[in-house]
Design a protein around this motif. Structure first.
Motif, short mmCIF file in Angstrom:
data_model
loop_
_atom_site.label_atom_id
_atom_site.label_comp_id
_atom_site.label_asym_id
_atom_site.label_seq_id
_atom_site.Cartn_x
_atom_site.Cartn_y
_atom_site.Cartn_z
N GLY A 86 0.81 -1.22 0.00
CA GLY A 86 0.00 0.00 0.00
C GLY A 86 0.84 1.27 0.00
O GLY A 86 0.50 2.25 -0.67
N ALA A 87 1.93 1.27 0.77
CA ALA A 87 2.78 2.46 0.82
C ALA A 87 3.38 2.75 -0.56
O ALA A 87 3.48 3.91 -0.97
CB ALA A 87 3.88 2.27 1.85
N ASP A 88 3.77 1.69 -1.28
CA ASP A 88 4.29 1.88 -2.64
C ASP A 88 3.21 2.43 -3.57
O ASP A 88 3.50 3.24 -4.47
CB ASP A 88 4.83 0.58 -3.19
N ALA A 89 1.97 1.98 -3.37
CA ALA A 89 0.87 2.48 -4.20
C ALA A 89 0.67 3.98 -3.98
O ALA A 89 0.47 4.74 -4.93
CB ALA A 89 -0.41 1.72 -3.88
N LEU A 90 0.74 4.41 -2.72
CA LEU A 90 0.60 5.83 -2.42
C LEU A 90 1.78 6.63 -2.97
O LEU A 90 1.60 7.73 -3.50
CB LEU A 90 0.50 6.03 -0.91
N GLU A 91 2.95 6.08 -2.86
CA GLU A 91 4.13 6.77 -3.39
C GLU A 91 4.02 6.88 -4.92
O GLU A 91 4.39 7.91 -5.50
CB GLU A 91 5.40 6.01 -3.02
N HIS A 92 3.50 5.84 -5.56
CA HIS A 92 3.35 5.91 -7.01
C HIS A 92 2.34 6.98 -7.39
O HIS A 92 2.52 7.67 -8.42
CB HIS A 92 2.91 4.56 -7.58
N TYR A 93 1.28 7.14 -6.63
CA TYR A 93 0.31 8.20 -6.91
C TYR A 93 1.00 9.56 -6.91
O TYR A 93 0.77 10.40 -7.79
CB TYR A 93 -0.82 8.19 -5.89
N GLN A 94 1.85 9.79 -5.92
CA GLN A 94 2.55 11.07 -5.84
C GLN A 94 3.45 11.28 -7.05
O GLN A 94 3.51 12.38 -7.61
CB GLN A 94 3.38 11.13 -4.56
N SER A 95 4.13 10.23 -7.47
CA SER A 95 4.99 10.33 -8.64
C SER A 95 4.19 10.63 -9.90
O SER A 95 4.58 11.47 -10.72
CB SER A 95 5.78 9.02 -8.80
N ALA A 96 3.06 9.93 -10.07
CA ALA A 96 2.21 10.16 -11.23
C ALA A 96 1.64 11.57 -11.21
O ALA A 96 1.57 12.25 -12.25
CB ALA A 96 1.08 9.13 -11.27
N ARG A 97 1.23 12.03 -10.05
CA ARG A 97 0.67 13.37 -9.92
C ARG A 97 1.69 14.43 -10.31
O ARG A 97 1.39 15.38 -11.05
CB ARG A 97 0.18 13.60 -8.49
#
Length: 315
Positions: free
Chosen positions: A219-230
């Motif tokens: 889950g933490a990686d998923a949230l980090e990926h959201y930030q990168s995509a944003r």
């Protein structure tokens, strides 16, 4: 339903280099321009193509003076090649008014079968029959042999090749989505990671990768990926993520059980929502309130842009 290239009937490939086979032997289709002429006829699926359309599709707005004569030569050669011993399958090129029509047997073009499989896959997905949905999309993708319409020339096949490539990419995403619905989150991670690198501005791909990461217990990686995509979307396009991607981000923060997260490794059993919380700083350490929180978040590897006042404590 696969193309049987050993059949006595002619079979054609458009989802890759434009090619043809008869009885297991590849048929020589001639020059790139001649293959382009054949591709135009095949893409019309039995409808007539006017000579003016063929000329424009081949050369655009500045055709050579000999364009019509050249096209007639290509048609003559294609007839000689395709209609040779074709009595059993009925393949022929007919002269229709001021143009030409290619008649073929049923189910002999890979694109037709591709569309058949993807349509069945979409229908299975609507019925939430995920094994069938995955199987149909996989069967469709098995027909692809490279860049669609490779080896052709001219503006028509350039545009059509891009259209077909979008269909192929859509089938890939539908397959990944069905795999995720079947709980195969870890299995799809490599391909989704590659697709994100290939299409960094495609939000649907980011959404599937975030879902797969979360479903794999990351889950933490998923949230980090959201930030990168944003950040990528804001920096390159000047836009925020769309509603669907933002909603997925919120669902991951809320630990939505409908997303089907896998159990995390031993010793990290706390939920994503529990792992992200407001950092309470002693008064002596409050350097401008939010600035201090953001500084600590950055030191702990968390982008503070969409998680204000939060930090990852056990990443």
């Amino acid at each position: 339903m696969r193309i049987d290239r050993t059949s006595a009937n002619l079979t054609f490939s458009l989802l890759g280099p434009v090619r043809a086979w008869r009885a297991g032997t590849e048929v020589d289709l001639g020059s790139p321009q001649q293959r382009t002429t054949l591709a135009m006829l095949l893409l019309r699926e039995g409808l007539a193509v006017h000579m003016d359309q063929i000329v424009a599709g081949m050369w655009g707005e500045q055709p050579p003076r000999s364009a019509i004569t050249t096209i007639r030569t290509y048609i003559y050669r294609l007839r000689a090649t395709l209609e040779r011993d074709a009595g059993h399958d009925g393949t022929r090129i007919d002269l229709i008014g001021g143009g030409y029509r290619l008649r073929t047997g049923r189910d002999v073009i890979d694109l037709s079968r591709f569309v058949w499989h993807t349509s069945r896959g979409a229908d299975a997905a609507r019925r939430r029959h995920w094994p069938a949905a995955a199987a149909e999309q996989r069967a469709a993708l098995s027909l692809c042999g490279g860049l669609p319409l490779a080896g052709t020339v001219g503006p028509y096949t350039l545009g059509q090749g891009a259209r077909l490539q979008q269909l192929v990419l859509g089938a890939r995403l539908e397959l990944m989505s069905a795999q995720i619905k079947l709980g195969r989150h870890r299995q799809v991670l490599p391909e989704l990671t590659a697709m994100v690198a290939e299409f960094p501005l495609w939000e649907d791909v980011h959404s599937l990768l975030m879902t797969a990461l979360y479903g794999s217990g990351r889950g933490a990686d998923a949230l980090e990926h959201y930030q990168s995509a944003r950040r990528r979307l804001v920096d390159e396009l000047g836009i925020e993520p769309g509603v669907r991607l933002r909603n997925l981000h919120q669902r991951i923060l809320a630990n939505d059980p409908a997303l089907g997260a896998a159990a995390p490794p031993a010793g990290t059993a706390r939920s994503v929502a529990q792992r992200y919380h407001r950092v309470r700083l002693p008064a002596a350490d409050r350097r401008g309130g939010d600035v201090a929180d953001a500084s600590i978040a950055r030191r702990r590897g968390v982008d503070s842009g969409a998680l204000p006042f939060r930090a990852c404590l056990d990443c």
